[in-house]
Motif scaffolding. Structure first.
Motif, short mmCIF file in Angstrom:
data_model
loop_
_atom_site.label_atom_id
_atom_site.label_comp_id
_atom_site.label_asym_id
_atom_site.label_seq_id
_atom_site.Cartn_x
_atom_site.Cartn_y
_atom_site.Cartn_z
N PRO A 285 0.79 -1.23 0.00
CA PRO A 285 0.00 0.00 0.00
C PRO A 285 0.83 1.29 0.00
CG PRO A 285 -0.93 -1.58 1.53
CD PRO A 285 0.38 -2.14 1.08
N ARG A 286 2.01 1.25 0.56
CA ARG A 286 2.86 2.46 0.60
C ARG A 286 3.20 2.96 -0.81
NH1 ARG A 286 4.53 6.59 4.02
NH2 ARG A 286 6.13 7.62 2.81
N LEU A 287 3.21 2.03 -1.78
CA LEU A 287 3.50 2.41 -3.17
C LEU A 287 2.54 3.47 -3.70
CD1 LEU A 287 4.17 -1.06 -4.84
CD2 LEU A 287 5.85 0.73 -4.35
N VAL A 288 1.30 3.43 -3.25
CA VAL A 288 0.29 4.38 -3.76
C VAL A 288 0.72 5.80 -3.41
CG1 VAL A 288 -2.14 5.04 -3.69
CG2 VAL A 288 -1.50 2.61 -3.60
N HIS A 289 1.07 6.02 -2.18
CA HIS A 289 1.54 7.33 -1.75
C HIS A 289 2.85 7.69 -2.44
CE1 HIS A 289 4.07 9.93 0.79
NE2 HIS A 289 2.95 10.60 0.98
N ASP A 290 3.79 6.75 -2.42
CA ASP A 290 5.12 7.04 -2.96
C ASP A 290 5.08 7.36 -4.45
OD1 ASP A 290 6.06 6.63 -0.43
OD2 ASP A 290 7.00 4.69 -0.86
N MET A 291 4.21 6.67 -5.20
CA MET A 291 4.13 6.95 -6.63
C MET A 291 3.57 8.35 -6.88
SD MET A 291 2.51 4.79 -9.79
CE MET A 291 3.87 3.62 -9.82
N SER A 292 2.62 8.79 -6.07
CA SER A 292 2.06 10.13 -6.24
C SER A 292 3.12 11.21 -6.10
CB SER A 292 0.96 10.39 -5.21
OG SER A 292 -0.14 9.57 -5.44
N TRP A 293 4.11 10.97 -5.26
CA TRP A 293 5.13 11.96 -4.97
C TRP A 293 6.43 11.71 -5.73
CZ3 TRP A 293 4.22 16.40 -2.39
CH2 TRP A 293 2.98 16.50 -1.75
N SER A 294 6.46 10.68 -6.58
CA SER A 294 7.69 10.38 -7.31
C SER A 294 7.95 11.45 -8.37
CB SER A 294 7.59 9.01 -7.98
OG SER A 294 6.70 9.05 -9.08
N GLU A 295 9.22 11.67 -8.65
CA GLU A 295 9.60 12.64 -9.68
C GLU A 295 9.03 12.26 -11.04
OE1 GLU A 295 11.04 15.64 -9.39
OE2 GLU A 295 10.87 15.29 -7.24
N GLU A 296 8.97 10.96 -11.35
CA GLU A 296 8.48 10.49 -12.64
C GLU A 296 7.01 10.80 -12.85
OE1 GLU A 296 9.86 8.18 -10.39
OE2 GLU A 296 11.88 8.46 -11.16
N ALA A 297 6.22 10.71 -11.80
CA ALA A 297 4.77 10.88 -11.92
C ALA A 297 4.28 12.27 -11.54
CB ALA A 297 4.06 9.84 -11.06
N ARG A 298 5.07 13.00 -10.81
CA ARG A 298 4.60 14.25 -10.23
C ARG A 298 4.02 15.23 -11.26
NH1 ARG A 298 7.26 17.21 -5.19
NH2 ARG A 298 5.62 18.74 -4.89
N GLY A 299 4.72 15.44 -12.38
CA GLY A 299 4.23 16.37 -13.39
C GLY A 299 2.89 15.97 -13.96
N ILE A 300 2.74 14.68 -14.24
CA ILE A 300 1.48 14.15 -14.77
C ILE A 300 0.36 14.35 -13.76
CG2 ILE A 300 0.28 12.03 -15.48
CD1 ILE A 300 3.11 11.03 -16.40
N ILE A 301 0.67 14.05 -12.51
CA ILE A 301 -0.34 14.13 -11.45
C ILE A 301 -0.76 15.58 -11.23
CG2 ILE A 301 -0.68 13.80 -8.97
CD1 ILE A 301 0.95 11.16 -9.35
N GLU A 302 0.18 16.48 -11.16
CA GLU A 302 -0.17 17.89 -10.98
C GLU A 302 -0.95 18.44 -12.16
OE1 GLU A 302 3.68 19.56 -10.08
OE2 GLU A 302 3.27 19.46 -7.91
N ALA A 303 -0.57 18.06 -13.39
CA ALA A 303 -1.29 18.52 -14.59
C ALA A 303 -2.72 17.99 -14.63
CB ALA A 303 -0.54 18.11 -15.85
N SER A 304 -2.96 16.87 -13.98
CA SER A 304 -4.31 16.29 -13.96
C SER A 304 -5.28 17.10 -13.11
CB SER A 304 -4.26 14.85 -13.42
OG SER A 304 -4.11 14.85 -12.00
N GLY A 305 -4.72 17.94 -12.24
CA GLY A 305 -5.56 18.70 -11.32
C GLY A 305 -5.56 18.12 -9.92
N HIS A 306 -4.88 17.01 -9.71
CA HIS A 306 -4.76 16.39 -8.39
C HIS A 306 -4.00 17.36 -7.49
CE1 HIS A 306 -3.17 12.65 -6.00
NE2 HIS A 306 -3.15 13.72 -5.24
N VAL A 307 -4.59 17.71 -6.37
CA VAL A 307 -3.94 18.60 -5.41
C VAL A 307 -3.06 17.75 -4.51
CG1 VAL A 307 -4.27 20.28 -3.56
CG2 VAL A 307 -5.89 20.22 -5.48
N LEU A 308 -1.75 17.75 -4.81
CA LEU A 308 -0.83 16.95 -3.99
C LEU A 308 -0.87 17.45 -2.55
CD1 LEU A 308 2.16 16.52 -6.41
CD2 LEU A 308 0.76 14.71 -5.44
N GLY A 309 -0.95 16.51 -1.63
CA GLY A 309 -1.07 16.83 -0.21
C GLY A 309 -2.50 16.71 0.29
N SER A 310 -3.45 16.56 -0.61
CA SER A 310 -4.86 16.45 -0.20
C SER A 310 -5.28 15.00 0.01
CB SER A 310 -5.78 17.09 -1.25
OG SER A 310 -5.81 16.31 -2.45
#
Length: 90
Positions: free
Chosen positions: A56-81
């Motif tokens: 389960p820790r992978l879910v959090h870690d992937m959200s904050w990974s350098e590889e995924a971060r740009g995609i996640i932020e561009a999606s509108g996902h508010v990191l930290g929420s």
């Protein structure tokens, strides 16, 4: 296996977030995270999604990974929420 229920805030319409979520699915699957479902929260600018994983820790870690971060932020996902609930799959 565990089920991880995630609740996140988004700044874009659900359709925009969902398109990015689907595009990122192969990376999640390669990392050991299998999508189960996702849906917008009625009356709120939030999404609930459920994934299955051995770690389960992978879910959090992937959200904050350098590889995924740009995609996640561009999606509108508010990191930290993120609010996660981890359950045993029975």
């Amino acid at each position: 296996m565990a089920l991880v229920f995630g609740r996140i805030r988004i700044t874009q319409p659900f359709a925009h977030w969902h398109k990015a979520f689907l595009a990122h699915a192969p990376a999640r699957l390669a990392g050991g995270i299998e999508d189960v479902l996702c849906a917008p929260v009625i009356g709120s600018q939030e999404v609930i999604y459920v994934v299955r994983t051995d770690n389960p820790r992978l879910v959090h870690d992937m959200s904050w990974s350098e590889e995924a971060r740009g995609i996640i932020e561009a999606s509108g996902h508010v990191l930290g929420s993120e609010v996660y609930t981890v359950c045993d799959e029975v």
